[in-house]
Design a protein around this motif. Structure first.
Motif, PDB file in Angstrom:
ATOM      1  N   VAL A 161       1.980  -7.498 -25.928  1.00 35.53           N
ATOM      2  CA  VAL A 161       2.273  -7.441 -27.354  1.00 35.53           C
ATOM      3  C   VAL A 161       3.595  -8.117 -27.660  1.00 35.53           C
ATOM      4  CG1 VAL A 161       2.667  -5.896 -29.280  1.00 35.53           C
ATOM      5  CG2 VAL A 161       0.930  -5.346 -27.600  1.00 35.53           C
ATOM      6  N   LEU A 162       4.563  -7.893 -26.764  1.00 30.32           N
ATOM      7  CA  LEU A 162       5.866  -8.520 -26.976  1.00 30.32           C
ATOM      8  C   LEU A 162       5.729 -10.032 -27.013  1.00 30.32           C
ATOM      9  CD1 LEU A 162       8.329  -6.459 -24.777  1.00 30.32           C
ATOM     10  CD2 LEU A 162       8.555  -6.974 -27.208  1.00 30.32           C
ATOM     11  N   SER A 179       0.828  -1.202   0.000  1.00 27.33           N
ATOM     12  CA  SER A 179       0.000   0.000   0.000  1.00 27.33           C
ATOM     13  C   SER A 179       0.859   1.248   0.000  1.00 27.33           C
ATOM     14  CB  SER A 179      -0.892   0.022   1.240  1.00 27.33           C
ATOM     15  OG  SER A 179      -1.602  -1.156   1.336  1.00 27.33           O
ATOM     16  N   TYR A 231       3.150 -11.709 -27.744  1.00 26.43           N
ATOM     17  CA  TYR A 231       2.455 -12.121 -28.962  1.00 26.43           C
ATOM     18  C   TYR A 231       3.388 -12.069 -30.157  1.00 26.43           C
ATOM     19  CZ  TYR A 231      -0.698 -11.998 -32.903  1.00 26.43           C
ATOM     20  OH  TYR A 231      -1.312 -12.253 -34.082  1.00 26.43           O
ATOM     21  N   ALA A 269       0.436   0.595 -19.322  1.00 27.06           N
ATOM     22  CA  ALA A 269       1.239   0.600 -20.545  1.00 27.06           C
ATOM     23  C   ALA A 269       2.260  -0.515 -20.538  1.00 27.06           C
ATOM     24  CB  ALA A 269       1.933   1.954 -20.678  1.00 27.06           C
ATOM     25  N   VAL A 270       2.883  -0.682 -19.377  1.00 26.47           N
ATOM     26  CA  VAL A 270       3.885  -1.742 -19.292  1.00 26.47           C
ATOM     27  C   VAL A 270       3.239  -3.090 -19.556  1.00 26.47           C
ATOM     28  CG1 VAL A 270       5.353  -2.975 -17.677  1.00 26.47           C
ATOM     29  CG2 VAL A 270       5.442  -0.500 -17.786  1.00 26.47           C
ATOM     30  N   ALA A 319      -1.284   4.572 -15.029  1.00 22.96           N
ATOM     31  CA  ALA A 319      -1.227   4.497 -16.480  1.00 22.96           C
ATOM     32  C   ALA A 319       0.050   3.820 -16.928  1.00 22.96           C
ATOM     33  CB  ALA A 319      -1.319   5.903 -17.072  1.00 22.96           C
ATOM     34  N   LEU A 320       1.111   4.123 -16.228  1.00 16.27           N
ATOM     35  CA  LEU A 320       2.376   3.484 -16.565  1.00 16.27           C
ATOM     36  C   LEU A 320       2.260   1.986 -16.421  1.00 16.27           C
ATOM     37  CD1 LEU A 320       5.347   3.721 -17.242  1.00 16.27           C
ATOM     38  CD2 LEU A 320       5.824   3.932 -14.819  1.00 16.27           C
ATOM     39  N   GLN A 352       0.578   1.870  -4.359  1.00 20.42           N
ATOM     40  CA  GLN A 352      -0.673   2.600  -4.581  1.00 20.42           C
ATOM     41  C   GLN A 352      -0.506   4.034  -4.118  1.00 20.42           C
ATOM     42  OE1 GLN A 352      -3.587   0.365  -2.478  1.00 20.42           O
ATOM     43  NE2 GLN A 352      -3.915  -1.056  -4.168  1.00 20.42           N
ATOM     44  N   ILE A 353       0.179   4.857  -4.915  1.00 18.02           N
ATOM     45  CA  ILE A 353       0.466   6.207  -4.450  1.00 18.02           C
ATOM     46  C   ILE A 353      -0.570   7.227  -4.878  1.00 18.02           C
ATOM     47  CG2 ILE A 353       2.927   5.992  -4.171  1.00 18.02           C
ATOM     48  CD1 ILE A 353       3.269   6.813  -7.014  1.00 18.02           C
ATOM     49  N   GLY A 354      -1.554   6.799  -5.569  1.00 18.07           N
ATOM     50  CA  GLY A 354      -2.637   7.735  -5.858  1.00 18.07           C
ATOM     51  C   GLY A 354      -2.403   8.607  -7.071  1.00 18.07           C
ATOM     52  N   GLN A 355      -1.302   8.412  -7.757  1.00 17.20           N
ATOM     53  CA  GLN A 355      -1.056   9.258  -8.918  1.00 17.20           C
ATOM     54  C   GLN A 355      -1.495   8.532 -10.170  1.00 17.20           C
ATOM     55  OE1 GLN A 355       2.659  11.060  -9.057  1.00 17.20           O
ATOM     56  NE2 GLN A 355       2.201  12.125  -7.141  1.00 17.20           N
ATOM     57  N   VAL A 356      -2.308   9.212 -10.907  1.00 12.88           N
ATOM     58  CA  VAL A 356      -2.943   8.582 -12.066  1.00 12.88           C
ATOM     59  C   VAL A 356      -1.918   8.073 -13.056  1.00 12.88           C
ATOM     60  CG1 VAL A 356      -4.491   8.974 -13.969  1.00 12.88           C
ATOM     61  CG2 VAL A 356      -4.924  10.077 -11.795  1.00 12.88           C
ATOM     62  N   GLN A 357      -0.909   8.872 -13.256  1.00 12.96           N
ATOM     63  CA  GLN A 357       0.037   8.487 -14.304  1.00 12.96           C
ATOM     64  C   GLN A 357       0.832   7.256 -13.903  1.00 12.96           C
ATOM     65  OE1 GLN A 357       1.666  12.377 -14.569  1.00 12.96           O
ATOM     66  NE2 GLN A 357       0.976  12.545 -16.700  1.00 12.96           N
ATOM     67  N   THR A 364       2.473  -3.563 -23.206  1.00 10.57           N
ATOM     68  CA  THR A 364       3.694  -3.815 -23.968  1.00 10.57           C
ATOM     69  C   THR A 364       4.144  -5.252 -23.837  1.00 10.57           C
ATOM     70  OG1 THR A 364       4.318  -1.587 -23.369  1.00 10.57           O
ATOM     71  CG2 THR A 364       6.005  -2.967 -24.382  1.00 10.57           C
TER      72      THR A 364
END
Lengths: 102, 159, 683
Positions: free
Chosen positions: C678-679, C655, C681, C671-672, C667-668, C659-664, C675
């Motif tokens: 896809v890799l 926790s 696949y 994204a990871v 999002a990261l 879970q730091i509360g930052q949206v990005q 990726t």
């Protein structure tokens, strides 16, 4: 001129998408993040159209149009939320919007 | 593509937005090249015309200034991380898609016209096909309605 | 009596127990008791039906009814069924168990009338039924595993019933002691089962028929006759028997078990459960006959137990304790017989003992009940005037146990003594006349038995009544009418019908029971039980016969010293009775004080104290200091608590850092993930 093939269009789509990802992950400003998301959506639209051309069916076009409509709705609601956020927090910097931590 | 880079790197939000508009116009051109006339027109109308206008409105409304300097110590890791991820993603996509055709074949004259879209949506009386996408079409219109209502409600100062 | 009805016999008492358990407090003493008694009664009817259908069978190899309920365990090549076997041996036991059990159930309805028990008397009858069920499983099982289930079941029911009045801690402790001591025996039983199964290897089975066939065909698997394996197995089985049948060294629980209600003592500790060990040895006769040394051990321990228990019984004051030690002593006789290869004689004594010992316990219960739970014989006396029916029936039992000619006990005990004298010592693996010595021990014990039984008989029924009278008779505050009424309560009175009818039935059985197996010199009517049991014991008796022939001896021997031995035994008994009359016949008499001997005997030769010091205390200390303090607290608790606290730490770390509360940030993560997908696949 070299013939344009599916591959080239899809490559463009992929690059645009990745650029959008960079924007989402990197920028501080919410609105710019939003715009990056729109960029990503557009990249996907491009790939739809490319595939439609490849298969000769117009379904891809229709789907692309629908995506645009959805993006429009999403942008509207999202921007309304941003305005609300600004009114309450007086900031649009993502780093400062971390009440949900923990 | 260059315009896309511009979107994500410009400091001034307005500049960013304008880059996005430019991107949309280029994309419209590409659509036209690919024989997707309907989509190209829709792109300019909806995206460049409406959505970006919304964006510009909000930017103006909130009076956003330029963003401050991104100090390397704070943001370095994040920028590097994001770029690494996206490069990986891009590379993976390209590798995955490398089997795609290098050439586009020819296509019928009626491809991509509004008539085709109409047939898809509502059905072709000549050949007896029914509209495949009628339901999604209606659903999207419902969605738009909901979106409008939602946006208005959210934007009010007093309910 | 069809095969499938066989399963009903144990099922009926089980059903009775369940019904009583469901009804619990709602059922009064009479209702619960009637349900239980009817259940056992029906089972008794069916048992006798089984017996009669077996009796009608013509002479032949196999005489049995078998029924398999279902396959319980089937693993690889091993399978054990819930199967019931009614052959002569088990049919006899079934009739004894359910018959005597039925009488005792009826008795209990009249006995358990203490108002303090009203809320819990349903429990009593449920346990009694459960006990009958377990005992039936024990004797009807067609394989060792099912027998063991019944074996354990009777041990558990014994614990429950001994500690029935558990609000008095001493009773609960007695129950616990019974169970724990039994456990030691059970452990030996289990080891024997495992060893036997393992030794049989490819022919491994636990069903009695299977084992008998395997041993007959491949005696080498267990080391042949007299081999190490078969002797060890037989000794371990006997170890189990010592626990259940109260032989040395595991007899110490039986006297303490007298803390339970008297019907319990009658049923479990006189007539049925304690005979389980004898039954087991008779059932496994084909195994024991291959191990002469084991048989010798059985016989020697049986004789010694009979003697030692009799010496303790000489000085006890509590009427139930005298009877308890008498039971141990008589069980010793039965073991002696079983060890000598006289299985039908052992079973004969089991049956007669069930009759007269149960009768004695029930009679004692009648007395205790009438005297409001007074058990000390020094406070009794002259009861023959007040309780005539109890007196008459008890006399029958008394005469039977001392061996009065013509009664059942006379025939069964004399059979054992004669066989002890005449059996070739080769049967029990000895080359010197060990059997004569065993006879001597049995002879002396017979005299002791007569003495202490006479002592009990005279102290209780003759002389002046030494007991306290009811206080009611002394209060003068009552009116005349009431006073006169209370006055009768001063003296004990005879018990009601529910108690006296079982007494009378058992009295008749004690007298005529000898008919079952009259000695051979009585001609045509003799040896009925012996013949009946032949399908079960015949093969082993042939083996013994062969051993005797090899040693140029006759077996079974006839004539010779048989009548003289019977005569001197009788004479010895008469002398003992007269001595006892001299000491105890008049009121308040007592024997001369033999000092150390008397106090030693009274204190049970300090065996309990010995066990306590040598075994119980060190084990207790080991359990407390090592197993609890170290293993339980430190290791096991440590692991459990450690797992919990590390889970807590892990989630706290998660926790705090992820879970730091930052949206990005989120999002990261997305994204990871994408990726990576896809890799994968793309590869």
């Amino acid at each position: 001129m070299e013939a344009i093939g599916l591959f080239h269009v899809l490559t463009l789509s992929g690059i645009l998408f990745s650029l959008g990802v960079v924007g989402v992950l990197t920028r501080k400003n919410i609105l710019i993040v939003f715009m990056s998301v729109e960029l990503m959506l557009n990249a996907v639209n491009l790939s739809f159209v490319a595939f439609a051309r490849e298969t000769g069916q117009a379904d891809g076009h229709l789907f692309s149009a629908i995506v645009m409509a959805v993006a429009a709705a999403e942008a509207a609601v999202g921007l309304a939320l941003v305005i609300l956020l600004y009114r309450n927090r007086l900031t649009v910097h993502l780093d400062e919007l971390d009440i949900m931590k923990g | 593509m260059l315009l896309g880079v511009g979107v994500v790197t410009m400091r001034n939000p307005i500049s960013s937005a304008l880059s996005l508009v430019g991107t949309f116009f280029c994309l419209a051109g590409i659509y036209a090249m690919l024989g997707a006339h309907f989509v190209a027109v829709i792109q300019v109308l909806v995206y460049a015309g409406a959505i970006m206008v919304l964006f510009i409105f909000v930017i103006m409304l909130l009076q956003l200034r330029d963003e401050e300097d991104y100090s390397w110590s704070e943001y370095g890791p994040r920028i590097i991380g994001g770029m690494v991820v996206s490069i990986l993603l891009c590379g993976a996509l390209v590798v995955a898609l490398s089997g795609a055709n290098q050439d586009y074949g020819p296509v019928g004259a009626e491809f991509g016209t509004i008539k085709q879209i109409g047939y898809l949506l509502f059905g072709n009386p000549e050949s007896g096909a029914i509209g495949k996408y009628l339901l999604p079409f209606e659903a999207v219109s419902a969605l738009l309605t909901v979106g409008v209502v939602g946006a208005v409600v959210l934007g009010k100062r007093k309910l | 009596m069809t095969a499938s009805n066989l399963a009903l016999i144990p099922a009926l008492p089980l059903l009775g127990a369940v019904i009583n358990a469901i009804g619990n407090r709602r059922f009064s003493r009479k209702v619960a008791g009637t349900i239980a008694t009817v259940a056992v009664g029906l089972a008794a009817l069916m048992s006798f039906a089984t017996l009669f259908s077996l009796l009608g069978h013509h002479e032949g190899e196999h005489n049995e009814i078998a029924f398999t309920l279902y396959t319980w365990i089937s693993v690889g090549s091993f399978s054990a069924d819930i199967g019931f076997l009614a052959d002569p041996l088990s049919a006899t036991m079934m009739c004894v168990i359910t018959g005597v059990g039925f009488l005792i159930h009826m008795y209990s309805i009249g006995y358990m009338d203490d108002s303090a028990d009203e809320q819990s008397v349903w429990r009593f009858f449920a346990y009694l039924n459960l006990f009958i069920f377990s005992m039936l499983l024990l004797v009807m099982g067609d394989n060792l595993l099912l027998m063991f289930v019944g074996w354990e079941g009777v041990g558990a029911c014994s614990y429950l019933l001994i500690g029935f009045w558990f609000s008095d801690t001493a009773n609960a402790v007695a129950g616990k002691k019974a169970f724990v001591v039994n456990r030691v025996g059970d452990f030996c039983f289990v080891l024997a089962m495992f060893w036997l199964f393992w030794a049989l290897g490819d022919h491994g089975t636990l069903s009695f028929h299977g084992i008998q066939e395997a041993l007959a065909a491949h005696p080498g698997l267990v080391g042949g006759v007299g081999g190490f394996a078969v002797t060890g197995i037989a000794l371990l089985f006997f170890g189990g028997a010592t626990g259940k049948s109260a032989q040395i060294p595991l007899y110490v629980w039986l006297p303490d078990a007298m803390a339970g209600p008297t019907p319990v003592s009658a049923l479990i500790h006189a007539a049925t459960m304690v005979t389980a060990g004898i039954y087991m040895i008779c059932r496994l006769n084909f195994l024991f006959v291959m191990a002469p040394i084991a048989m010798g051990t059985v016989a020697v321990i049986g004789a010694l137990t009979a003697f030692v228990a009799a010496t303790i019984a000489l000085t006890q004051h509590d009427i139930k304790k005298v009877l308890a030690y008498s039971t141990v002593s008589q069980l010793g006789y039965m073991m002696l017989a079983a060890g000598l290869g006289a299985w039908s004689a052992a079973l004969f004594h089991v049956i007669t003992h069930a009759f007269f010992k149960a009768l004695m316990f029930l009679g004692a219960g009648s007395i205790i009940h009438a005297l409001h739970h007074e058990q000390d014989m020094r406070k009794m006396g002259g009861l023959r005037k007040f309780m005539p029916i109890t007196f008459i029936t008890f006399t029958a039992a008394y005469l039977a146990i001392i061996g009065f000619p013509g009664l059942s006990g006379f025939f069964s005990k004399d059979e054992i003594l004669w066989l002890a004298w005449s059996t070739p010592p080769e049967f029990i693996g000895a080359s010197w006349p060990l059997t004569k010595l065993l006879w001597g021990i049995g002879f002396i014990t017979a005299g002791l038995t007569a003495f202490y039984m006479s002592r009990l008989y005279f102290m209780t029924f003759f002389g002046e009544y030494r007991g306290g009278h009811d206080d009611h008779a002394d209060e003068s505050a009552h009116s005349d009418g009431e006073h006169a009424h209370h006055g009768h309560h001063g003296d004990p009175h005879e018990s009601g019908l529910l108690i006296t009818i079982p007494l009378m039935v058992l009295g008749v059985a004690s007298v005529v029971g000898g008919y079952l197996n009259l000695p051979h010199w009585m001609g045509a009517a003799s040896g009925k039980l012996h013949h009946f049991l032949e399908p079960v014991t015949g093969a082993s008796e042939h083996v013994l016969h062969d051993i005797a022939e090899a040693a140029h001896l006759h077996y079974p021997a006839h004539g010779g010293l048989e009548f003289p031995i019977m005569g001197i035994t009788l004479g010895f008994v008469v002398v003992a009775v007269l001595i006892a009359w001299r000491f105890y016949g008049k009121s308040g008499g007592s024997a001369p004080d033999l000092g150390k001997l008397r106090s030693g005997s009274y204190n049970k030769w300090y065996v309990d104290e010995f066990y306590e010091g040598v075994l119980v205390k060190p084990i207790g200390r080991l359990a407390r200091c090592v197993l609890h303090a170290i293993v339980d607290v430190k290791i096991i608790d440590g692991i459990v608590n450690g797992a919990a606290s590390s889970a807590r730490g892990l989630s706290a770390w998660y926790s705090r850092s992820v879970q730091i509360g930052q949206v990005q940030g989120y999002a990261l993560a997305i994204a990871v993930g994408t990726t990576l997908l896809v890799l994968i696949y793309a590869m």
